[in-house]
Scaffold this motif. Structure first.
Motif, mmCIF file in Angstrom:
data_model
loop_
_atom_site.group_PDB
_atom_site.id
_atom_site.type_symbol
_atom_site.label_atom_id
_atom_site.label_comp_id
_atom_site.label_asym_id
_atom_site.label_seq_id
_atom_site.Cartn_x
_atom_site.Cartn_y
_atom_site.Cartn_z
ATOM 1 N N VAL A 7 0.836 -1.201 0.000
ATOM 2 C CA VAL A 7 0.000 0.000 0.000
ATOM 3 C C VAL A 7 0.875 1.256 0.000
ATOM 4 C CG1 VAL A 7 -1.636 1.328 1.398
ATOM 5 C CG2 VAL A 7 -2.014 -1.096 1.017
ATOM 6 N N GLY A 8 1.956 1.228 0.764
ATOM 7 C CA GLY A 8 2.866 2.372 0.769
ATOM 8 C C GLY A 8 3.515 2.596 -0.579
ATOM 9 N N ALA A 9 3.950 1.520 -1.229
ATOM 10 C CA ALA A 9 4.617 1.650 -2.530
ATOM 11 C C ALA A 9 3.656 2.132 -3.609
ATOM 12 C CB ALA A 9 5.224 0.312 -2.930
ATOM 13 N N VAL A 10 2.479 1.527 -3.661
ATOM 14 C CA VAL A 10 1.502 1.948 -4.668
ATOM 15 C C VAL A 10 1.033 3.372 -4.383
ATOM 16 C CG1 VAL A 10 -0.810 1.502 -5.571
ATOM 17 C CG2 VAL A 10 0.768 -0.394 -5.220
ATOM 18 N N GLY A 11 0.772 3.672 -3.128
ATOM 19 C CA GLY A 11 0.333 5.020 -2.776
ATOM 20 C C GLY A 11 1.372 6.075 -3.099
ATOM 21 N N TYR A 12 2.620 5.790 -2.790
ATOM 22 C CA TYR A 12 3.666 6.769 -3.072
ATOM 23 C C TYR A 12 3.902 6.899 -4.571
ATOM 24 C CZ TYR A 12 7.837 9.572 -2.676
ATOM 25 O OH TYR A 12 8.748 10.590 -2.784
ATOM 26 N N ALA A 13 3.818 5.801 -5.312
ATOM 27 C CA ALA A 13 3.967 5.882 -6.766
ATOM 28 C C ALA A 13 2.840 6.714 -7.384
ATOM 29 C CB ALA A 13 3.993 4.485 -7.376
ATOM 30 N N LEU A 14 1.630 6.575 -6.849
ATOM 31 C CA LEU A 14 0.520 7.386 -7.344
ATOM 32 C C LEU A 14 0.713 8.861 -6.995
ATOM 33 C CD1 LEU A 14 -2.509 5.062 -6.549
ATOM 34 C CD2 LEU A 14 -1.541 5.592 -8.796
ATOM 35 N N ILE A 15 1.227 9.123 -5.810
ATOM 36 C CA ILE A 15 1.474 10.509 -5.406
ATOM 37 C C ILE A 15 2.546 11.134 -6.294
ATOM 38 C CG2 ILE A 15 2.439 11.944 -3.557
ATOM 39 C CD1 ILE A 15 1.019 10.002 -1.585
ATOM 40 N N ARG A 16 3.605 10.385 -6.553
ATOM 41 C CA ARG A 16 4.690 10.890 -7.406
ATOM 42 C C ARG A 16 4.288 10.948 -8.873
ATOM 43 N NH1 ARG A 16 9.645 12.840 -5.568
ATOM 44 N NH2 ARG A 16 10.282 12.321 -7.663
ATOM 45 N N GLY A 17 3.288 10.177 -9.254
ATOM 46 C CA GLY A 17 2.858 10.151 -10.641
ATOM 47 C C GLY A 17 3.781 9.345 -11.533
ATOM 48 N N ALA A 50 10.150 2.433 -3.303
ATOM 49 C CA ALA A 50 9.325 2.687 -2.122
ATOM 50 C C ALA A 50 8.930 1.387 -1.436
ATOM 51 C CB ALA A 50 8.081 3.484 -2.511
ATOM 52 N N SER A 51 8.682 0.351 -2.213
ATOM 53 C CA SER A 51 8.322 -0.935 -1.632
ATOM 54 C C SER A 51 9.452 -1.476 -0.764
ATOM 55 C CB SER A 51 7.983 -1.926 -2.734
ATOM 56 O OG SER A 51 7.730 -3.197 -2.198
ATOM 57 N N LEU A 78 5.370 5.269 -11.882
ATOM 58 C CA LEU A 78 5.439 3.902 -11.385
ATOM 59 C C LEU A 78 6.866 3.444 -11.119
ATOM 60 C CD1 LEU A 78 2.706 2.113 -13.499
ATOM 61 C CD2 LEU A 78 2.582 2.896 -11.140
ATOM 62 N N SER A 79 7.840 4.190 -11.605
ATOM 63 C CA SER A 79 9.233 3.809 -11.372
ATOM 64 C C SER A 79 9.607 3.918 -9.892
ATOM 65 C CB SER A 79 10.167 4.670 -12.215
ATOM 66 O OG SER A 79 10.050 6.028 -11.843
ATOM 67 N N TRP A 80 8.859 4.666 -9.120
ATOM 68 C CA TRP A 80 9.122 4.800 -7.684
ATOM 69 C C TRP A 80 8.594 3.628 -6.878
ATOM 70 C CZ3 TRP A 80 11.992 8.182 -4.960
ATOM 71 C CH2 TRP A 80 12.478 9.278 -5.651
#
Length: 150
Positions: free
Chosen positions: A96-106, A114-115, A108-110
């Motif tokens: 959830v943290g990885a997907v959420g942060y990738a969505l916030i950053r815009g 983040a995961s 998917l490379s993050w």
């Protein structure tokens, strides 16, 4: 010696996992605060993550914890369920943290970075350990109250 203190069962035995999960969520918040003070580190290290990412991560762990606690009342041994719940809580928080942060950053490379960051965090480890302990506590309370004998 005095007799051991017995905890009265809730009016509905299905309420026990809910009460333990609420206690778990409070314990995760408290443990995160203490770890943050002791380690001099933010719970969410990414300043651009926003205020809700950590809340959603802990909510995901709460759902996993509730499912683990609900299943533990029907088991003869709490340890396998505690281990699985702790592992799934770690995965849920990290995912959830990885997907959420990738969505916030815009981007998917993050997500991979983040995961790994969230999976190796001491805050995630503490939440996972507390999830396993909550399952064992639910099992023990259900046994002492006599509500999990099926």
């Amino acid at each position: 010696m005095s007799a051991p203190i017995r905890v009265p069962p809730p009016a509905d035995p299905r309420l026990l996992p809910v009460l333990v999960t609420v206690t778990y969520l409070a314990a995760v918040v408290a443990a995160s605060g203490f770890l943050s003070l002791a380690l001099d580190r933010d719970v969410i290290d990414y300043p651009d993550a926003g205020p809700l990412l950590g809340v959603v991560m802990v909510a995901a762990a709460g759902v996993v914890n509730w499912l683990g606690c609900s299943r533990s009342t029907r088991r003869a041994n709490p340890w396998p369920g505690a281990f699985v719940t702790a592992l799934f809580a770690l995965v849920a928080i990290s995912l959830v943290g990885a997907v959420g942060y990738a969505l916030i950053r815009g981007s998917l490379s993050w997500m991979l970075l983040a995961s790994a960051h969230f999976a190796l965090s001491p805050f995630t480890a503490a939440a996972a350990i507390l999830a396993g302990l909550a399952v064992v506590a639910t099992w023990a309370l259900a046994r002492s109250a006599g509500s999990g004998t099926s």
